[in-house]
Write a protein that holds these residues in place. Structure first.
Motif, PDB file in Angstrom:
ATOM      1  N   ASN A  11      79.396  -9.962  37.528  1.00 48.69           N
ATOM      2  CA  ASN A  11      80.084  -9.652  36.269  1.00 48.69           C
ATOM      3  C   ASN A  11      80.619  -8.212  36.267  1.00 48.69           C
ATOM      4  OD1 ASN A  11      80.954 -10.664  33.744  1.00 48.69           O
ATOM      5  ND2 ASN A  11      79.388  -9.491  32.691  1.00 48.69           N
ATOM      6  N   SER A  54      78.424 -18.874  36.690  1.00 46.00           N
ATOM      7  CA  SER A  54      79.571 -18.087  36.254  1.00 46.00           C
ATOM      8  C   SER A  54      80.847 -18.892  36.478  1.00 46.00           C
ATOM      9  CB  SER A  54      79.648 -16.779  37.039  1.00 46.00           C
ATOM     10  OG  SER A  54      79.797 -17.046  38.429  1.00 46.00           O
ATOM     11  N   VAL A  84      71.123 -21.821  30.219  1.00 45.26           N
ATOM     12  CA  VAL A  84      71.854 -20.578  30.459  1.00 45.26           C
ATOM     13  C   VAL A  84      70.928 -19.582  31.150  1.00 45.26           C
ATOM     14  CG1 VAL A  84      73.122 -18.672  29.407  1.00 45.26           C
ATOM     15  CG2 VAL A  84      73.304 -20.978  28.450  1.00 45.26           C
ATOM     16  N   GLN A  85      71.316 -19.156  32.362  1.00 46.95           N
ATOM     17  CA  GLN A  85      70.438 -18.305  33.172  1.00 46.95           C
ATOM     18  C   GLN A  85      70.867 -16.839  33.183  1.00 46.95           C
ATOM     19  OE1 GLN A  85      71.050 -21.106  36.464  1.00 46.95           O
ATOM     20  NE2 GLN A  85      68.836 -21.315  36.604  1.00 46.95           N
ATOM     21  N   GLN A  86      72.135 -16.575  32.833  1.00 49.00           N
ATOM     22  CA  GLN A  86      72.638 -15.202  32.713  1.00 49.00           C
ATOM     23  C   GLN A  86      73.527 -15.143  31.478  1.00 49.00           C
ATOM     24  OE1 GLN A  86      71.993 -12.558  34.570  1.00 49.00           O
ATOM     25  NE2 GLN A  86      71.014 -13.403  36.405  1.00 49.00           N
ATOM     26  N   ASP A  87      73.572 -13.981  30.835  1.00 45.31           N
ATOM     27  CA  ASP A  87      74.326 -13.918  29.586  1.00 45.31           C
ATOM     28  C   ASP A  87      75.828 -14.070  29.782  1.00 45.31           C
ATOM     29  OD1 ASP A  87      74.849 -11.497  30.764  1.00 45.31           O
ATOM     30  OD2 ASP A  87      74.040 -10.265  29.140  1.00 45.31           O
ATOM     31  N   PHE A  88      76.321 -13.872  31.012  1.00 45.92           N
ATOM     32  CA  PHE A  88      77.750 -14.053  31.268  1.00 45.92           C
ATOM     33  C   PHE A  88      78.059 -15.412  31.890  1.00 45.92           C
ATOM     34  CE2 PHE A  88      75.879 -11.770  34.859  1.00 45.92           C
ATOM     35  CZ  PHE A  88      76.312 -12.498  35.955  1.00 45.92           C
ATOM     36  N   HIS A  89      77.061 -16.261  32.023  1.00 48.57           N
ATOM     37  CA  HIS A  89      77.268 -17.622  32.513  1.00 48.57           C
ATOM     38  C   HIS A  89      77.818 -18.509  31.396  1.00 48.57           C
ATOM     39  CE1 HIS A  89      74.449 -17.769  36.267  1.00 48.57           C
ATOM     40  NE2 HIS A  89      75.312 -16.776  36.315  1.00 48.57           N
TER      41      HIS A  89
END
Length: 502
Positions: free
Chosen positions: A30, A332, A363-368
């Motif tokens: 990201n 992502s 959801v594993q990352q906040d930008f995924h």
């Protein structure tokens, strides 16, 4: 090998506008890369078009054998880039290394396929002898052949950094036809585009081709795209991307003195029709297969299955799809713009009163972005045309139908699609003539008991479809027939024997 962030314009690496530079986006982290990418100037676009037109005068006279050797050499130079190309592309796309290795092989094999097609053409010139004795008028001798159109503008795609980008299918088919190519690199993977242009530069030198047979223009400014398609010496456009951008480029083309062919592949929702016996026999397994197809490339394939049409109530199928998807992780997407568009589209679905929000992956990352699955009935789907639009990403609608008549009504409500699949038992498929008849006028490729993801590069492939899946229903962007887009017919009448080799 070091990336410079420059564009290749008629054999020269040029820095462009330093005030208009941009940077690669790395989806997995990201963040941005540190190599500035220098946007080309309008003057450089003009120069690329003029140089391509000059190169055309030489390149169009090359033999099929010379062009075939050139295409093979391009593929060899791509492979010479080695793992460094894969590593750079992995950073710029976040795509798995195995996927990139497969796509690189496909791209090289695609070049070889066009080379083979040049040496063993699908079509030969059509010749008809003179009939001087014919009454009331004699018939002249005629021969129907073809000529390349001229310089072709190619737009790289975000989701296929090799196969549909700098040296992908549009470039390969245009070069096969005898047309120079000016590529507008996609800003989602500019370093990859530059490396592919390096491979092309070496192939041009090794095969003694005119240096301006290929140019790469780097920019994230839409005005450059419009300058390219508006260039009076550009004679055709190959485009893979969104409906919105395609519509804007077409408006620029319509304003030209000479309106040129615009071959756009714009995507679709690729309906998956499941018949009653099939859902009873293989419902849970088929549901999981559709989920897996949806998750390929995180839903960023133009053939991603976005509409699953199943018999009502379809309880076991729906539950299997829901349970499977909820156990999957998130990923992502290629660019922040794609992520934002996806989130907005999914949020609109979530507040639609006619839709049931079935499932979301973890959801594993906040930008995924999570994969999403929604459900509604056929009547509500037919009435709401907004639900017929593609959502680029891992989202699908399950639509349930009550009977054959409602299924046919649903099919008739669809717009043009790249693909559709019918999943049925042998007995169901044997009696599906009416469904097939209606559906084949909606699609460019009709598939039986297989997923739509994956496009074979071969002479019999068609990757296109009725509008808005593509801008020209008569064309394909994959397979050997793609070369026909960049050729025009010419008839020779009463051709002297001395000129018979033209």
């Amino acid at each position: 090998m070091h990336n410079s962030g420059k564009s290749l314009v008629a054999g020269q690496w040029l820095g462009g506008d330093e005030q208009g530079c941009f940077y690669s986006f790395f989806p997995a982290s990201n963040g941005l890369g540190d190599q500035p990418i220098y946007a080309v100037t309008p003057a450089q676009v003009t120069a690329a078009g003029e140089a391509a037109d000059e190169a055309f005068k030489q390149y169009r006279q090359t033999s099929a054998k010379q062009r075939a050797e050139f295409l093979v050499c391009i593929g060899e130079q791509i492979m010479e880039l080695g793992d460094e190309l894969l590593n750079v592309t992995h950073l710029e796309t976040g795509l798995p290394m195995a996927r990139l290795q497969g796509e690189r092989s496909r791209t090289v094999n695609q070049l070889k396929a066009f080379a083979d097609g040049l040496l063993k053409p699908l079509y030969e010139p059509i010749e008809e002898s003179a009939q001087p004795e014919r009454l009331p008028l004699p018939k002249p001798a005629t021969r129907l052949s073809s000529l390349p159109l001229g310089p072709v503008a190619v737009f790289g795609a975000s989701n296929f950094p090799y196969a549909f980008s700098t040296l992908g299918g549009d470039t390969a088919s245009a070069l096969s036809a005898g047309c120079p190519v000016i590529v507008k690199g996609h800003p989602a993977h500019p370093l990859t585009s530059e490396m592919m242009a390096m491979a092309m530069e070496k192939a041009i030198k090794l095969c003694h081709m005119p240096v301006a047979v290929f140019s790469l223009l780097q920019s994230n400014n839409p005005s450059i795209s419009h300058a390219l398609v508006g260039h009076p010496l550009v004679k055709a456009v190959g485009f893979t991307g969104s409906y919105q951008v395609a519509s804007q480029l077409q408006q620029t083309i319509y304003q030209r003195e000479e309106v040129i062919p615009f071959y756009g592949e714009l995507g679709s929702i690729n309906p998956q029709i499941v018949l009653p016996e099939k859902v009873q026999q293989d419902g849970p397994e088929l549901a999981q297969q559709l989920c897996q197809a949806l998750l390929m490339g995180n839903g960023q394939f133009c053939t991603s299955p976005g509409l699953w049409i199943v018999p009502s109530p379809g309880t076991e199928f729906v539950h299997s799809a829901r349970d499977f998807l909820q156990q999957q992780g998130s990923d992502s997407v290629l660019t922040p713009g794609i992520a934002n568009s996806y989130v907005c589209a999914v949020e609109a679905l979530a507040i639609n009163s006619h839709l049931k929000d079935l499932a979301s992956s973890k959801v594993q990352q906040d930008f995924h972005v999570p994969a999403r699955l929604f459900q509604l009935n056929a009547a509500d789907f037919i009435k709401n045309k907004q639900l017929h639009q593609e959502i680029f990403g891992p989202c699908a609608l399950i639509v349930t139908y009550d009977d054959q008549n409602e299924l046919l009504s649903l099919v008739n409500s669809l717009s043009g699609q790249l693909t559709a699949s019918i999943h049925g038992t042998n007995s169901e498929l044997a009696s599906a003539a009416e469904l097939v008849e209606n559906l084949r006028y909606k699609v460019g490729r009709l598939i039986f008991n297989q997923m739509p993801t994956g496009v074979e590069v071969c002479a019999s492939m068609n990757h296109g479809g009725p509008y808005p899946a593509s801008t020209d229903v008569r064309s394909t962007s994959v397979g050997l027939m793609a070369m026909q887009r960049f050729l025009r017919p010419i008839c020779y009448q009463n051709l002297p024997v001395e000129l018979s080799d033209i």
